[in-house]
Design a protein around this motif. Sequence first.
Motif, PDB file in Angstrom:
ATOM      1  N   GLN A 164       0.847  -1.197   0.000  1.00 42.25           N
ATOM      2  CA  GLN A 164       0.000   0.000   0.000  1.00 42.25           C
ATOM      3  C   GLN A 164       0.877   1.240   0.000  1.00 42.25           C
ATOM      4  O   GLN A 164       1.951   1.268   0.614  1.00 42.25           O
ATOM      5  N   ILE A 216      -4.737   0.568   7.194  1.00 41.98           N
ATOM      6  CA  ILE A 216      -3.768  -0.305   6.554  1.00 41.98           C
ATOM      7  C   ILE A 216      -4.340  -1.725   6.536  1.00 41.98           C
ATOM      8  O   ILE A 216      -4.803  -2.223   7.558  1.00 41.98           O
ATOM      9  N   LEU A 226       4.640  -1.249   3.031  1.00 46.10           N
ATOM     10  CA  LEU A 226       4.013   0.069   3.056  1.00 46.10           C
ATOM     11  C   LEU A 226       5.010   1.066   2.484  1.00 46.10           C
ATOM     12  O   LEU A 226       6.187   1.060   2.854  1.00 46.10           O
TER      13      LEU A 226
END
Lengths: 236, 599, 82
Positions: A9, A42, A49
Motif C-alpha cells: 500500500q 492499513i 508500506l
Amino acid sequence: MTASFPKAQVVVYPGSNCDRDALWALRYVGFDAEFVDIRSHIGSDVNLLVLPGGFSYGDYLRVGAVAAREPISSEIRDFMSRGGLIIGICNGFQILIEMGILPGALLQNSTGKFICKIVELEVVDNETPFTRYFERGEKIHLPIAHGFGRYVKTNGLVNSQDNVIFRYAQDVNGADELIAGISNENKNVLGLMPHPERAIEKLIGSDDGLRVFLSAFNYIKTSSENMLQKTKVGVA
Amino acid sequence: MKYIDILERKLGRKVTKAEIEAFTVMWSEHCGYSHTKGYIRQLPRVGFGGNAGIVPLDDYHFIAFKVESHNHPSAIEPFNGAATGVGGIIRDILAMGARPTAILDSLHMDKVTEGIIDGISDYGNSIGVPTVGGELRISDYYKYNPLVNVMAVGVGRNEHLIPSTAQKPGQVIVIFGGATGRDGIHGASFASEDLTGEKATKLSIQVGDPFAEKMLIEAFLEMVEEGLVEGAQDLGAGGVLSATSELVAKANLGAIVHLDRMPLREPDMNPVEILISESQERMAVVTSVEKANRVIEIARRYLLFADIVVEVTETGRYVAKYNDGTVIDVPAKLLEESPEERTYGYRPVEMPKFNWIKFKNVDAHGVFERYDYMVGTDTVVRPGYGPAVIRVKSSSGYSLVIHSRADLGLQEPYWAAYITLLECVRKTLSVGARPLAITDGINYADPDVQPEGLAAQMKGLKDACEFANVPVASGNASLYNTYKGNGIPPTLVIGMIGKLENLNVPRPRKSAIYAIGFKDFKLERERLLWNEIERIAKAGYFIVSMHDFSTMSTLKQELQKIGLDMKVKSPKCEPVHQLIMVFGDVDTKLPKELIGYCN
Amino acid sequence: MQKYRFVVDVQYKSNVRDPRGEMIKRVLNDEYDIPVTSLRLGKSIHLEIEAENEGDAMKLVSKACEKLLVNTVTETYEVRRI
C-alpha cells in the motif's frame, strides 16, 4: 492454499506527489499494490508500506511534521512492530523521522536550494530486505529531488554504523557522513532521500531503483514460502 | 474613444461605479485582448477557444497546452509573481479535464533573478508537475521588464474533455478552492491599462499557495473522473466575474451570482471586491443541481472551500447579487465584447541581413537542477538537451519545445517570428517527433506607440504557420512591457508540441560529430532540411538543433554526466542559418563537415 | 568598536496573504481542537554587529533589513536589541 502476490500500500498524504510513481513502480515489479488514504486503514494482509515523496501539507510548518501526527501514524507503528516492511522515500523519509521511527533529522540542503539530479550512491548494507539484490559497496545511480535532504545525526540516536544503508558517492547536500538512506535496528524500515521509484526503467534515466522493490518482493515471497513450508511440515 | 464612452453607448445609459470596476477588468488588455484579437483571428487555428489549446495525441488521449505570461507581477515581486504564474497556467490545463504533466518556462531577464527561479521551483516542485525544459535569455533589454512566460501541458482521456462553457439554464456553478481575499484586485488591469486610458500602477500582489493548488488538482480530477463536471473555468485574472461570465456568455446564457455565498478570508470585503478578487487557487465548475453536493463534498475532503455560487439562466444577463441587493446587471455578452483596436496590415519585406546580438550565456544547470524535472516518471529526454520528450504510460509520447528569438525581433519582427517557428519545427523533428501545434506568447512593448511592429510579428507568425502547416491552439499576449517609455524587444515565445510514434529517441553516443546543412538561410531550402532531420533522426542519430552553436556548455556538461566527452569546434554561421549538429557519420545530400568528436 | 546583538522579526504585511500560516492554523483548529484564531508565520533573524555605538549599530541593522533581509514589498520588520 494458493500463493498470492505480495501486497503493498502507498500512503497518500495531502500533498504527496510521488504516490502515483510509487504505485506504478510497485506494480511494475509485481506487487498487488493500491493507495491507502490517511483516513482509511492499513490492510491486515499488507506486506509492504510505502510513504511516498511530495510536500505533505505543503511542508509549510516543517518537512513531514503535520503528516507525522496523523491518526494513521499509530497504525503505521503497529504495522512496523508486527515486522511489516516500510519504505519512506524523500518526504516519506522526513515523515518517518518526524514520527520518531527513524533517528536523526533532515535539514535544508547545504546549498540552500532544491536539488534535482541523478546521483551516484554506494550500497553500504546489502543485508536488509530492501537491498538483497545489490552487492555490498556497489555503486548505483538514483535520482534525488529535495530541498531538505541534509541528514544530520542527532545525539546518541544513530548508535552504530549498522543503520546506514546508502551513502552518496560525493557530497550533494551536506549530509553527515554522506548519509542518503538509513534503516531502523530491525531493518524492516528503510528511509532514503533518493527516489528508487523514479529509477525503474532505463528509458527514464536509470533502472537501479528496481532492485530495491525486487529485493523487498523477493524477501516477502521467500519468507511467506518459508512460513508455508513450516506449516506443511507441522501438518505432516 | 475612451472605452467608458463605448460602454455607455452600448448600455444606453450612464455606467454605475460597480460597472466601471467590472468592465475595467473585463475590457483590460489582459482579459479582453483588444489589441491582439484581430491578429489572432487570422492565424490558422486548431482546438482553440477553451481555457487551453487541445490537440489529439492518439485514439484515447488529448493534450491540453498553453503558454501564459506573468511579466508584470514578476517585475514587482519576483518570487510570488513567478509562482502564481505557474499556478494560473496549470489551472487552465486542468480546466480542460487534463492532468498537468509538464511545465516549461521561457525567461528573459537582465541577470539570473533568484526570486523568479525560486518562485517557479517552489510552486512547480510542490504541486508535483515536472519542469522539463525552458530557455533562459539574459540581456539588459529586460532590466526593468523581465519576461516570465510559463507553458503548461496536460494529458487527458477523450471522454474527460471538459467544455469551457455552461450548456443550459438550470445548471449551477460551484466555486471551490482557497478562500477569497483582496489579493490581486485589479491585477488584470494592472497588467495592462485601465478604462480611463490611464496606465495603472496599483500594487497588486498575489501570494501563491502550492499546497492548495495540489489539493485543487486532485479534487478536480476526482470530480472529472466521477462525471460531475459539465463545464469548467479557472479563476485567474478578473476572478469570479471573468470565469463565470465567460462560462455563460459563450453559450448565450445568463447568470445569477450570489456573492454573499463566497467563502471569504477577509470578512469585510465589499461585493465588488468579491466579484473581481484575483485570489489564486480557485476554480469554477458547471454542474447540475443534483451533482453539486457531491462536488462540494469532494472539495471539502481535499481541505478546500466550496459553495454553489451561480445559477445559470436563460436571460443572457449577468446579474451579481449580494444578499438581496443587485451589484451589477448587464448583458453577459457585453462583458466578453471588449472593444477591438484596429489591426494594421503588414507587407513582408525580404529578409534583412541580421547581425549577431549575443545574449549573455549562463549555465542552465544552476537553474533547471532546482526544478523537479522527473516527478511523474515520464521524462524521457530531460533538460539540457534542448527539446523535452515526455511519454504517456501505456501510449506513445510527445515532444515539447519553448523558443524565442528576441535578438532577431530587435532587428526585424516579421522574420524574427517566422524564423522562431521554423527553428521550433527543426527542434521537434530532431527528437523524432512530428509537430502537432503551437501556443504563442506575445510579449511586446507599447502597441499604441509602435503598432507596426506587432502587426509584423503577427503576420510573420501567421505566414510561418501556414508555411509549416502547423496550427495555433492557444496563446497569450502581454503588452505594455515598457519602463519610462522604453520597451522590450518584440519577444515572441513559441511553445510547440510534437508527437512521437515510438520512444526510440536518438541518444548521444561515442562518434564523430558533423555540422550538416547551410551556414546561411534560404527559405526554399527549409523543407529539404526538415526532411533530412526527420530521416537522420529516424536512423537513430542524435541531432542538436540550436540557433547559436558558439556556447554549448550546458550540453557538454549534460553529456559528461553520462560519461561522454564532447570536443567540437563550433561551426561558424549567420544568426539565421540552416545548420544542425549530428553525432555520427550519416549519409546526406546536404553539405557536411567534420567538427569534432564525442568520446 | 563594540558588539551589539539584535533580533529582527520579519512578518508578512497584514494585507499580504500567508498561506502557510493559514494552513497551520487550520490544522490546529480542525485536528487538534485548539481554538487558534490567527496565526502568521514569519522569520526571526538573530544577528550580531560591530559598531561605534548603539545608534550606529541600529542604522546598520536597518540597512541590512532594507537591502537584503526583508522583502519590503511584501514584508515588514521589527528590530529589537537583545
